[in-house]
Scaffold this active site. Structure first.
Site, PDB file in Angstrom:
ATOM      1  N   SER A  22      96.602  38.200  -5.520  1.00 29.22           N
ATOM      2  CA  SER A  22      95.287  38.463  -4.915  1.00 29.22           C
ATOM      3  C   SER A  22      95.300  38.209  -3.412  1.00 29.22           C
ATOM      4  CB  SER A  22      94.218  37.581  -5.575  1.00 29.22           C
ATOM      5  OG  SER A  22      94.587  36.217  -5.481  1.00 29.22           O
ATOM      6  N   ASN A 109      91.655  25.827  -9.482  1.00 22.72           N
ATOM      7  CA  ASN A 109      90.370  26.185 -10.100  1.00 22.72           C
ATOM      8  C   ASN A 109      89.186  25.589  -9.333  1.00 22.72           C
ATOM      9  OD1 ASN A 109      92.117  27.297 -11.876  1.00 22.72           O
ATOM     10  ND2 ASN A 109      91.624  25.960 -13.605  1.00 22.72           N
ATOM     11  N   THR A 154      50.931  58.646  -2.608  1.00 27.47           N
ATOM     12  CA  THR A 154      51.303  58.159  -3.943  1.00 27.47           C
ATOM     13  C   THR A 154      51.795  59.398  -4.662  1.00 27.47           C
ATOM     14  OG1 THR A 154      49.082  58.533  -4.801  1.00 27.47           O
ATOM     15  CG2 THR A 154      49.546  56.324  -3.954  1.00 27.47           C
ATOM     16  N   HIS A 155      52.780  59.222  -5.515  1.00 30.23           N
ATOM     17  CA  HIS A 155      53.399  60.359  -6.222  1.00 30.23           C
ATOM     18  C   HIS A 155      53.919  61.403  -5.230  1.00 30.23           C
ATOM     19  CE1 HIS A 155      51.128  58.680  -9.663  1.00 30.23           C
ATOM     20  NE2 HIS A 155      50.132  58.587  -8.784  1.00 30.23           N
ATOM     21  N   SER A 276      77.072  69.544  11.678  1.00 29.82           N
ATOM     22  CA  SER A 276      77.775  70.192  10.573  1.00 29.82           C
ATOM     23  C   SER A 276      79.066  70.799  11.105  1.00 29.82           C
ATOM     24  CB  SER A 276      76.885  71.291   9.989  1.00 29.82           C
ATOM     25  OG  SER A 276      77.670  72.261   9.323  1.00 29.82           O
ATOM     26  N   LYS A 282      72.881  72.520  12.837  1.00 31.56           N
ATOM     27  CA  LYS A 282      72.483  71.385  12.000  1.00 31.56           C
ATOM     28  C   LYS A 282      72.483  70.047  12.736  1.00 31.56           C
ATOM     29  CE  LYS A 282      71.569  71.095   8.361  1.00 31.56           C
ATOM     30  NZ  LYS A 282      72.295  70.887   7.097  1.00 31.56           N
ATOM     31  N   ASN A 284      71.989  66.166  11.086  1.00 30.65           N
ATOM     32  CA  ASN A 284      71.773  65.509   9.795  1.00 30.65           C
ATOM     33  C   ASN A 284      71.576  64.006   9.956  1.00 30.65           C
ATOM     34  OD1 ASN A 284      72.205  67.993   8.498  1.00 30.65           O
ATOM     35  ND2 ASN A 284      74.425  67.650   8.461  1.00 30.65           N
ATOM     36  N   GLU A 289      71.354  58.684   4.715  1.00 28.17           N
ATOM     37  CA  GLU A 289      71.940  59.068   3.429  1.00 28.17           C
ATOM     38  C   GLU A 289      72.994  58.057   2.985  1.00 28.17           C
ATOM     39  OE1 GLU A 289      72.959  63.357   3.254  1.00 28.17           O
ATOM     40  OE2 GLU A 289      71.775  63.450   5.086  1.00 28.17           O
ATOM     41  N   GLN A 321      89.069  35.669 -11.166  1.00 34.12           N
ATOM     42  CA  GLN A 321      89.647  36.177  -9.920  1.00 34.12           C
ATOM     43  C   GLN A 321      89.000  37.505  -9.512  1.00 34.12           C
ATOM     44  OE1 GLN A 321      93.873  35.573  -9.010  1.00 34.12           O
ATOM     45  NE2 GLN A 321      94.088  37.798  -8.961  1.00 34.12           N
ATOM     46  N   LYS A 324      86.004  38.235  -6.447  1.00 33.49           N
ATOM     47  CA  LYS A 324      86.049  38.320  -4.982  1.00 33.49           C
ATOM     48  C   LYS A 324      85.887  39.716  -4.420  1.00 33.49           C
ATOM     49  CE  LYS A 324      89.007  34.467  -5.213  1.00 33.49           C
ATOM     50  NZ  LYS A 324      88.820  34.727  -6.659  1.00 33.49           N
TER      51      LYS A 324
HETATM   52  N1  ARG Z   1      93.541  33.301  -7.399  1.00 38.06           N
HETATM   53  C1  ARG Z   1      92.862  32.556  -8.409  1.00 38.06           C
HETATM   54  C2  ARG Z   1      91.385  32.985  -8.454  1.00 38.06           C
HETATM   55  O1  ARG Z   1      90.984  33.649  -7.566  1.00 38.06           O
HETATM   56  C3  ARG Z   1      92.917  31.105  -8.094  1.00 38.06           C
HETATM   57  C4  ARG Z   1      92.850  30.222  -9.293  1.00 38.06           C
HETATM   58  C5  ARG Z   1      94.048  30.373 -10.136  1.00 38.06           C
HETATM   59  N2  ARG Z   1      94.002  29.452 -11.186  1.00 38.06           N
HETATM   60  C6  ARG Z   1      94.772  29.540 -12.227  1.00 38.06           C
HETATM   61  N3  ARG Z   1      94.638  28.659 -13.157  1.00 38.06           N
HETATM   62  N4  ARG Z   1      95.667  30.500 -12.357  1.00 38.06           N
HETATM   63  O2  ARG Z   1      90.650  32.672  -9.349  1.00 38.06           O
END
Ligand code: ARG
Length: 466
Positions: A22, A109, A154-155, A276, A282, A284, A289, A321, A324
């Protein structure tokens, strides 16, 4: 080498490594990760795991690792699974054996939960500030709008004339609720998970309240299982952002309508318009949007996270995980939209003549005729039907509404005067209503409210300087 090489033999298969890593997105937690580690190092002095001199070395190594990572100077290796692993690896390279003590009494954790709370805290504060900027533009455009009026709908059917200022302020009040929600979410998330360890705490006598205070949290967790598995704060942040997105989307939709030839109420400034590639004539309103379009994605981020969370047994599961990317994406996207929509409104040109002539159709004051009859003692249902009948008669071609009203025994010239252009909107006198008297009061209140919002946002908790 993995963090668990003592337990598992050999390395990870590539397929697992690619799934698991990650670092490419959680590297943006580096500042928060290092801040959490600084607090943890001080905690380790308290329980005799580190001497003050050793802590000094570790603090310096942490700062160095952070700066190097931010400068892109640390090349990630195959075992640098996430930002926590990378920081620890680099600190250990810099500080040697001492680096190997950093993770005492801590798990990724509680670490990741801490990092993400710190990150979300400042992200939501940034969003709240950007929302206030947009509100300030709406308030300013509202006060410049003077007595200009347009049809209220309204509407999507013309209903009653309203001041343009009233209309613009309506959006600002919706945004005020967003700011309030963002601030409340920040206060609710401001609880430290650090010290919960993997799930159950540790035997080392660590003091979660002290690390909590060092990081600007209001307090530490009550329950370690909850501390490592709770992502309510991410869900709340995503909801706050999604609802803010819904407001921005509705504003965008309105600009799309207003800037069309069919409405002709506004022209988007060239700096906020696109052309455009094929049609030379055009212009826009793409900003509007995109504000509308991005909101689908913001709602998707919320929905995705809720589905991720719904099946998880206590406590930490690796599914977490997946919290994020939706969060980072939602924050990035909503900030982009906020800045663009703020510029769009700042530079939008209103066409007051088109607004006025759309609002001046005599039918727009039909309610004033009914209320005139009511003031003279007629029950409202009967008055509604008398006026409705006159409108229908005039639509059938038996004369203009003004003529019919003037000739009517219970209405007459005084009532007909209510239909004159510009008059109906002045009769909206209910507090909070759409007429000049009340809108002037409202704008004072809106500006006062903006100051209150600013003071709330500037009082939001931040990372203390070390
Ligand atoms: N990259 C992990 C997360 O975002 C960190 C925690 C990993 N913990 C584990 N027991 N593998 O949650």
């Amino acid at each position: 080498m993995t963090l668990w090489h003592g337990r598992l033999e050999g390395g990870m298969d590539n397929a697992l490594a690619e799934l698991s890593i990650s670092l490419h997105y959680d590297a943006r937690l580096v500042v928060e990760d290092v801040a959490g580690s600084h607090a943890h190092v001080d905690g380790l002095i308290g329980v005799g795991i580190l001497t003050s001199d050793e802590a000094v070395v570790l603090h310096a190594a942490l700062d160095q690792a952070r700066d190097e990572i931010m400068a892109g100077e640390v090349v990630p290796g195959p075992s640098d699974e996430d930002i926590h692993t990378l920081v620890e690896r680099r600190v250990t390279e810099i500080a040697g054996d001492l680096g190997a003590r950093l993770h005492t009494g801590r798990s990724r954790n509680d670490q990741v939960a801490t990092d993400l709370r710190l990150w979300t805290r400042s992200a939501l504060s940034d969003i709240a500030r950007a929302v206030i900027d947009l509100q300030a533009v709406l308030a300013e455009r509202a006060s410049q709008a003077g007595d200009h009026y347009l049809p209220g709908y309204t509407h999507l059917q013309r209903a009653q004339p309203v001041l343009l200022a009233h209309h613009l302020a309506a959006h600002a009040w919706a945004l005020a609720r967003d700011v309030d929600r963002l601030c409340q979410s920040v206060h609710r998330l401001n609880v430290s998970p650090l010290g919960a360890g993997a799930l159950a705490g540790s035997s080392l006598g660590l003091n979660p309240a002290a690390t909590a205070a060092a990081l600007g949290f209001d307090r530490a967790f009550n329950n370690s299982l909850d501390a490592v598995s709770d992502r309510d704060f991410v869900a709340e942040a995503l909801f706050d952002i999604a609802l803010l997105g819904v407001h921005l989307s509705r504003m965008g939709e309105e600009i799309v309508l207003w800037s069309s030839d069919e409405f002709g109420f506004a022209t988007v400034d060239d700096a906020f318009a696109t052309g455009s590639s094929m049609l030379p004539q055009k212009k826009n309103a793409d900003v509007a949007e995109l504000a509308r379009g991005k909101t689908g994605r913001l709602v998707g981020n919320l929905t995705g996270l809720l589905v991720t969370l719904k099946g998880l047994p206590l406590s930490y599961n690796r599914d977490l995980q997946e919290d994020k990317e939706p969060l980072f994406d939602a924050v990035d996207q909503v900030l982009l939209v906020l800045r663009a929509v703020t510029g769009l409104y700042r530079t939008l040109q209103f066409h007051e003549d088109a607004m006025r002539s759309a609002a001046d159709a005599p039918g727009a004051a039909a309610i004033d005729l009914a209320e005139f009859l009511v003031a003279n003692g007629m029950p409202f249902r009967q008055a509604h039907s008398v006026v409705g009948g006159l409108v229908a008669q005039s639509l059938r071609g038996s004369g203009s509404l003004v003529e019919l009203v003037t000739a009517h025994p219970e209405l007459g010239p005084t009532a007909a005067a209510l239909l004159a252009p510009g008059v109906p909107v002045t009769n909206r006198t209910t507090p909070g209503g759409a007429g000049p008297l009340r809108v002037a009061e409202q704008l004072v209140e809106l500006n006062r409210h903006l100051e209150v919002e600013k003071s709330h946002v500037s009082a939001l908790p931040v990372l203390p300087v070390r």
